[in-house]
Design an enzyme around this catalytic site. Sequence first.
Site, mmCIF file in Angstrom:
data_model
loop_
_atom_site.group_PDB
_atom_site.id
_atom_site.type_symbol
_atom_site.label_atom_id
_atom_site.label_comp_id
_atom_site.label_asym_id
_atom_site.label_seq_id
_atom_site.Cartn_x
_atom_site.Cartn_y
_atom_site.Cartn_z
ATOM 1 C CD GLU A 1 -5.564 -5.776 0.349
ATOM 2 O OE1 GLU A 1 -4.604 -5.655 -0.458
ATOM 3 O OE2 GLU A 1 -5.507 -6.498 1.364
ATOM 4 C CD GLU B 1 8.243 -3.074 8.434
ATOM 5 O OE1 GLU B 1 7.563 -4.080 8.204
ATOM 6 O OE2 GLU B 1 8.752 -2.363 7.544
ATOM 7 C CG PHE C 1 -0.271 0.438 2.515
ATOM 8 C CD1 PHE C 1 -0.119 1.788 2.809
ATOM 9 C CD2 PHE C 1 0.223 -0.494 3.430
ATOM 10 C CE1 PHE C 1 0.501 2.208 3.979
ATOM 11 C CE2 PHE C 1 0.848 -0.089 4.597
ATOM 12 C CZ PHE C 1 0.986 1.268 4.872
ATOM 13 C CE LYS D 1 -3.005 -8.360 -4.390
ATOM 14 N NZ LYS D 1 -3.461 -7.342 -3.397
ATOM 15 C CB CYS E 1 10.323 -0.284 2.743
ATOM 16 S SG CYS E 1 11.017 0.357 1.239
HETATM 17 P P1 NAD Z 1 1.568 -6.602 3.030
HETATM 18 O O1 NAD Z 1 2.618 -7.638 3.099
HETATM 19 O O2 NAD Z 1 0.455 -6.647 4.006
HETATM 20 O O3 NAD Z 1 0.869 -6.625 1.575
HETATM 21 C C1 NAD Z 1 1.626 -6.604 0.390
HETATM 22 C C2 NAD Z 1 0.829 -7.266 -0.716
HETATM 23 O O4 NAD Z 1 0.595 -8.633 -0.370
HETATM 24 C C3 NAD Z 1 -0.538 -6.630 -0.952
HETATM 25 O O5 NAD Z 1 -0.806 -6.633 -2.332
HETATM 26 C C4 NAD Z 1 -1.475 -7.562 -0.196
HETATM 27 O O6 NAD Z 1 -2.763 -7.615 -0.769
HETATM 28 C C5 NAD Z 1 -0.797 -8.907 -0.307
HETATM 29 N N1 NAD Z 1 -1.015 -9.758 0.873
HETATM 30 C C6 NAD Z 1 -1.239 -9.361 2.148
HETATM 31 N N2 NAD Z 1 -1.351 -10.438 2.970
HETATM 32 C C7 NAD Z 1 -1.204 -11.531 2.197
HETATM 33 C C8 NAD Z 1 -1.196 -12.931 2.461
HETATM 34 N N3 NAD Z 1 -1.380 -13.396 3.680
HETATM 35 N N4 NAD Z 1 -0.993 -13.759 1.436
HETATM 36 C C9 NAD Z 1 -0.799 -13.300 0.190
HETATM 37 N N5 NAD Z 1 -0.779 -11.975 -0.125
HETATM 38 C C10 NAD Z 1 -0.975 -11.100 0.863
HETATM 39 O O7 NAD Z 1 2.313 -5.187 3.073
HETATM 40 P P2 NAD Z 1 1.661 -3.744 3.161
HETATM 41 O O8 NAD Z 1 1.099 -3.552 4.520
HETATM 42 O O9 NAD Z 1 0.792 -3.479 1.990
HETATM 43 O O10 NAD Z 1 2.972 -2.825 2.973
HETATM 44 C C11 NAD Z 1 3.830 -2.493 4.034
HETATM 45 C C12 NAD Z 1 4.983 -3.454 4.127
HETATM 46 O O11 NAD Z 1 5.695 -3.475 2.900
HETATM 47 C C13 NAD Z 1 5.992 -3.051 5.181
HETATM 48 O O12 NAD Z 1 6.414 -4.214 5.859
HETATM 49 C C14 NAD Z 1 7.123 -2.438 4.380
HETATM 50 O O13 NAD Z 1 8.388 -2.473 5.003
HETATM 51 C C15 NAD Z 1 7.100 -3.289 3.162
HETATM 52 N N6 NAD Z 1 7.735 -2.643 2.044
HETATM 53 C C16 NAD Z 1 8.963 -3.090 1.670
HETATM 54 C C17 NAD Z 1 9.628 -2.494 0.630
HETATM 55 C C18 NAD Z 1 10.985 -2.963 0.203
HETATM 56 O O14 NAD Z 1 11.440 -2.513 -0.834
HETATM 57 N N7 NAD Z 1 11.640 -3.839 0.929
HETATM 58 C C19 NAD Z 1 9.039 -1.407 -0.057
HETATM 59 C C20 NAD Z 1 7.768 -0.995 0.336
HETATM 60 C C21 NAD Z 1 7.123 -1.620 1.399
#
Ligand code: NAD
Length: 503
Positions: free
Chosen positions: A181, A388, A154, A178, A286
């Site tokens: 959401e 985190e 997100f 994808k 991140c």
């Molecule tokens: P998230 O892991 O909750 O979701 C990421 C994606 O995975 C979304 O599209 C979501 O719909 C999907 N998803 C969520 N739960 C899932 C599951 N159980 N099974 C399959 N798919 C699933 O992350 P978020 O809250 O959207 O974003 C924040 C996180 O992303 C933080 O931990 C941040 O550090 C990380 N992030 C990392 C980087 C990097 O480059 N390392 C960059 C941006 C964000």
Amino acid sequence: MPQATKHISHWIGGKPWAGSDPARRGDVYNPATGQVTGTVDFASAAEVGAAVEAAAAAFPAWRQTSLTKRASVLFSFRELVRSRAGELAALISAEHGKVASDAAGEVARGLEVVEFACGLPHLLKGGFSENVSTGVDAYSIRQPLGVVAGITPFNFPAMVPMWMFPIAIGCGNSFVLKPSEKDPSASLLMAELLAEAGLPDGVFNVVQGDKDAVDALLTHPDVRAVSFVGSTPVARYIYETGTSAGKRVQALGGAKNHMVVLPDADLDLAADAAVSAGFGSAGERCMAISVVVAVDPVGDELVAKIAERVARLRVGPGDDERSEMGPLVTGAHRDKVASYLAAGVREGAVLAVDGRQHPVSGGSADGFWLGPSVLDHVTPPMSCYADEIFGPVLSVVRAPGYTEAVEVVSGNPYGNGTAIFTNDGGAARRFTHEVEVGMVGVNVPIPVPMAFYSFGGWKSSLFGDTHVHGTEGVHFYTRGKAVTSRWLDPSHGGVNLGFPVNS
Ligand code: NAD
């Protein structure tokens, strides 16, 4: 009076594609008001199948399209995004909550990857060796994989997808995105702009949704590779599931980024940097600095300078140009972040700045607000250090010397970004050499690599071998082929059953 909400659907085969099951939808909020502003369809496995089918059908012709034509579509896309950048930034701000300047910065950094991808004809050049054996030439080429997928978080609804699809499609693949959401609208505007840029139908598709859509992509036999950016537990799951289904996977996870401040540093510069990198985008980056490691004796003075700056931050809605920090993405996330303040105090940290008391200028009381907080005297076993938090909470760890400071940074299970603030070139050089983190800044608090370098962390911040964009991105979306060729000449002839060796 309830406001009208918009309906956000998929994009398959070059056009919007409404979800078939009204029971499978999610709410999209304006975080500054707490109001639902849209509903987003959640794709079923069948809808993911339709997107992959469209991508697979488009792949053969797209792959055959000349490199220069593919690049020219990206050039047009770049111009279109530039001309609609304000609109894209406003969409991001309305669903994510980040302030306008931050959303504009996200679009600008995404565009840098598009610009990098415009140079793919140069990057896809292979090697050629003449006469490796007598009359024999050898060369290498890189070819696209087929249908590839991107699953994104997100916090950067435009930039993170742009880390992936410009390079993937520039290399000749077709793509299924994808997005999160929580803020899905940016993906559809980018899909429209790609179509307007002349991208053939089916080369870029969007499926909205949750875990069901992700699982359908991870197990679909026609998806060759998956790029993921999100939290560490999900990144690990994506990597394990995708690779066991035979796919190439790069899965970037969460982070805990430390900023080491040595006693010789300019403390005003360090305090400015800690506040900018800790609270920009409400800490939902991140690469946000979440831990300052203050090396004795600078701790008290540095915390005072940080607190002074934090008190002046203007927290308010993203569409007010005066706001410096917006709300958090959801109410549930705001409450979780706030819970670390009480937990930190319970575990022995000192709450130097309590963001729950910070004034909010504008927006609605129902918005997902939490002001900037500073927890001092934090130690690694505390939950506010170990987890985190992904919000506007800056922890300060005190270290007696340089060695102990580096031990803290390298001992952390995450290894995304880190920074050192010092005027000692030797100390900075030693730090960059020995610290166990993937991206390092020297007097630069958010060392996000330029598009022509690759982005990615170490340890629990990345599963897989390949970082995103830059030459590693090109590598990820292509596979190498080595060709050895001989054109018959009069000297050729004779049978030889031995293993080919140079002659
Ligand atoms: P998230 O892991 O909750 O979701 C990421 C994606 O995975 C979304 O599209 C979501 O719909 C999907 N998803 C969520 N739960 C899932 C599951 N159980 N099974 C399959 N798919 C699933 O992350 P978020 O809250 O959207 O974003 C924040 C996180 O992303 C933080 O931990 C941040 O550090 C990380 N992030 C990392 C980087 C990097 O480059 N390392 C960059 C941006 C964000």
